[in-house]
Design a protein around this motif. Sequence first.
Motif: not given
Length: 71
Positions: A15-25, A38-40, A45-50, A66-70
């Motif tokens: 939940e936090a990743v897309p909220h942060s990406r949208a500048k709406a944490p 979260l910062e990691r 890279p955007p492709a890895a995030q996606g 969920v899988p381990r974060p990038p």
Amino acid sequence: MLAETGGYPDVFLLEAVPHSRAKAPTTYYYGEQFGEVLERVLTAPPAAQGRWLTAAADAVGDCRPVPRPPR
């Protein structure tokens, strides 16, 4: 739960990743360890995030961890 998030449910990170990406944490404070992972994700890279977001959403939908974060 992901050990990297300090024991918070992995869906919190999902939940936090897309909220942060949208500048709406979210207004929740999850702590320093959670902020670091979260910062990691956000500095990957955007492709890895996606790829991670897609895999994490699929995992949550299937009631799997969920899988381990990038890195």
